[in-house]
Design an enzyme around this catalytic site. Structure first.
Site, PDB file in Angstrom:
ATOM      1  N   GLU A   1      67.837  16.298  62.129  1.00 24.52           N
ATOM      2  CA  GLU A   1      67.400  16.722  60.792  1.00 24.52           C
ATOM      3  C   GLU A   1      67.480  15.534  59.849  1.00 24.52           C
ATOM      4  OE1 GLU A   1      68.893  20.337  59.001  1.00 24.52           O
ATOM      5  OE2 GLU A   1      67.670  19.956  57.209  1.00 24.52           O
TER       6      GLU A   1
ATOM      7  N   GLU B   1      71.439  11.570  56.600  1.00 19.23           N
ATOM      8  CA  GLU B   1      71.421  11.832  55.151  1.00 19.23           C
ATOM      9  C   GLU B   1      71.844  10.548  54.446  1.00 19.23           C
ATOM     10  OE1 GLU B   1      70.583  14.490  52.819  1.00 19.23           O
ATOM     11  OE2 GLU B   1      71.095  12.723  51.629  1.00 19.23           O
TER      12      GLU B   1
ATOM     13  N   ASP C   1      62.051  14.494  49.732  1.00 17.17           N
ATOM     14  CA  ASP C   1      61.772  14.072  48.357  1.00 17.17           C
ATOM     15  C   ASP C   1      60.266  13.815  48.206  1.00 17.17           C
ATOM     16  OD1 ASP C   1      64.446  14.216  47.759  1.00 17.17           O
ATOM     17  OD2 ASP C   1      64.820  12.095  48.152  1.00 17.17           O
TER      18      ASP C   1
ATOM     19  N   LYS D   1      55.357  10.934  41.259  1.00 14.49           N
ATOM     20  CA  LYS D   1      54.660   9.950  40.405  1.00 14.49           C
ATOM     21  C   LYS D   1      53.886   8.945  41.256  1.00 14.49           C
ATOM     22  CE  LYS D   1      57.758  10.271  36.533  1.00 14.49           C
ATOM     23  NZ  LYS D   1      59.067   9.880  36.075  1.00 14.49           N
TER      24      LYS D   1
ATOM     25  N   THR E   1      68.201  26.997  52.409  1.00 18.65           N
ATOM     26  CA  THR E   1      68.873  25.738  52.060  1.00 18.65           C
ATOM     27  C   THR E   1      69.005  25.675  50.532  1.00 18.65           C
ATOM     28  OG1 THR E   1      66.813  24.511  51.815  1.00 18.65           O
ATOM     29  CG2 THR E   1      67.818  24.543  54.020  1.00 18.65           C
ATOM     30  N   ARG E   2      69.759  24.685  50.082  1.00 20.26           N
ATOM     31  CA  ARG E   2      69.971  24.566  48.628  1.00 20.26           C
ATOM     32  C   ARG E   2      68.636  24.428  47.886  1.00 20.26           C
ATOM     33  NH1 ARG E   2      74.110  20.098  46.437  1.00 20.26           N
ATOM     34  NH2 ARG E   2      75.592  21.488  47.437  1.00 20.26           N
ATOM     35  N   PHE E   3      67.746  23.605  48.424  1.00 13.82           N
ATOM     36  CA  PHE E   3      66.478  23.411  47.717  1.00 13.82           C
ATOM     37  C   PHE E   3      65.577  24.626  47.813  1.00 13.82           C
ATOM     38  CE2 PHE E   3      65.770  19.504  45.469  1.00 13.82           C
ATOM     39  CZ  PHE E   3      67.011  18.911  45.655  1.00 13.82           C
ATOM     40  N   GLU E   4      65.593  25.312  48.929  1.00 20.23           N
ATOM     41  CA  GLU E   4      64.789  26.526  49.010  1.00 20.23           C
ATOM     42  C   GLU E   4      65.294  27.535  47.971  1.00 20.23           C
ATOM     43  OE1 GLU E   4      63.027  28.492  52.813  1.00 20.23           O
ATOM     44  OE2 GLU E   4      64.766  29.680  52.241  1.00 20.23           O
TER      45      GLU E   4
END
Ligand SMILES: C[S@@+](CC[C@H](N)C(=O)[O-])C[C@H]1O[C@@H](n2cnc3c(N)ncnc32)[C@H](O)[C@@H]1O
Length: 204
Positions: free
Chosen positions: A36, A61, A111, A115, A177-180
């Site tokens: 992962e 990570e 991520d 921009k 997950t945290r972002f989901e």
């Protein structure tokens, strides 16, 4: 990154930081390996590792604080089939994984660098996808899930000449997950999934 001395991929502690030690390890003898990329708080990695105790899970990570947080969870769950790498995925794929060594790789909510001037920082470029292909076994899979349609479309454009068969679709939340959860809290509940299957080996 890679600055400590740890002995073996199969021994505790779970954080592997020593590049030389890593390079002596023959991943080909490790059986099925899943990786992962950017595991964040580690929810998916921990669930997969609990579900498949006979597979080896490698989490990469780049934020050290998250490595420490997840290492504690790994220890408290007594999971012996997870190794954590405190590094950037491109380095790990370039220097540590041999060709044809991984069965599955995934990245949940990478991520997106929205921009224009930051597009160069996006991970899943053609060059990285070719490297990923090289490190996967034949028929190996890579999963990318993103909240950003723009990022999804950009990844799809990177795919020609990377040796993958592509399946792309929208999906509901399912990874917890945290972002989901962060997106769900904002009533965003459709995500973009890209599933890649290695059909041709690329030299990288
Ligand atoms: C948006 S967060 C998603 C975290 C987690 N997958 C989730 O769903 O909650 C992206 C994560 O990827 C990590 N990351 C970004 N680029 C990375 C890279 N090149 N190598 C390793 N980790 C990376 C970040 O530190 C961050 O934790």
């Amino acid at each position: 990154m890679f600055m400590d001395t740890r002995v073996s991929l199969y021994e505790s502690p779970v954080i592997i930081e020593d590049r030389e030690a890593w390079e002596q390890i023959n991943l080909k003898d490790a059986g099925t390996i899943e990786v992962e990329i950017g595991f964040g708080s580690g929810e998916y990695l921990l669930r997969r590792a609990s579900e498949y105790p006979d597979r080896l899970f490698i989490g990469i990570e780049k934020k050290s604080g998250l490595i420490t947080e997840v290492a504690k969870k790994v220890a408290s769950l007594n999971l012996e089939n997870i190794r954590l790498l405190d590094s950037c995925a491109s380095n790990v794929f370039t220097y540590l994984f041999p060709a044809c060594s991984l069965s599955r790789a995934y990245s949940l909510f990478p991520d997106p660098w929205p921009k224009k001037r930051h597009i160069k920082y996006r991970l899943f470029s053609t060059q990285y996808l070719r490297l990923l292909n090289n490190r996967l076994i034949s028929g190996g899979e890579a999963l990318i899930v993103t909240d950003s349609e723009d990022y999804c479309n950009w990844v799809l454009k990177q795919l020609p000449c990377t040796g993958f068969e592509v399946e792309s679709s929208t999906i509901p939340p399912q990874f917890d997950t945290r972002f989901e959860r962060k997106w769900l809290d904002q009533d965003f509940n459709t995500f973009f999934r890209i599933l890649l299957r290695k059909t041709e080996h690329i030299e990288a």
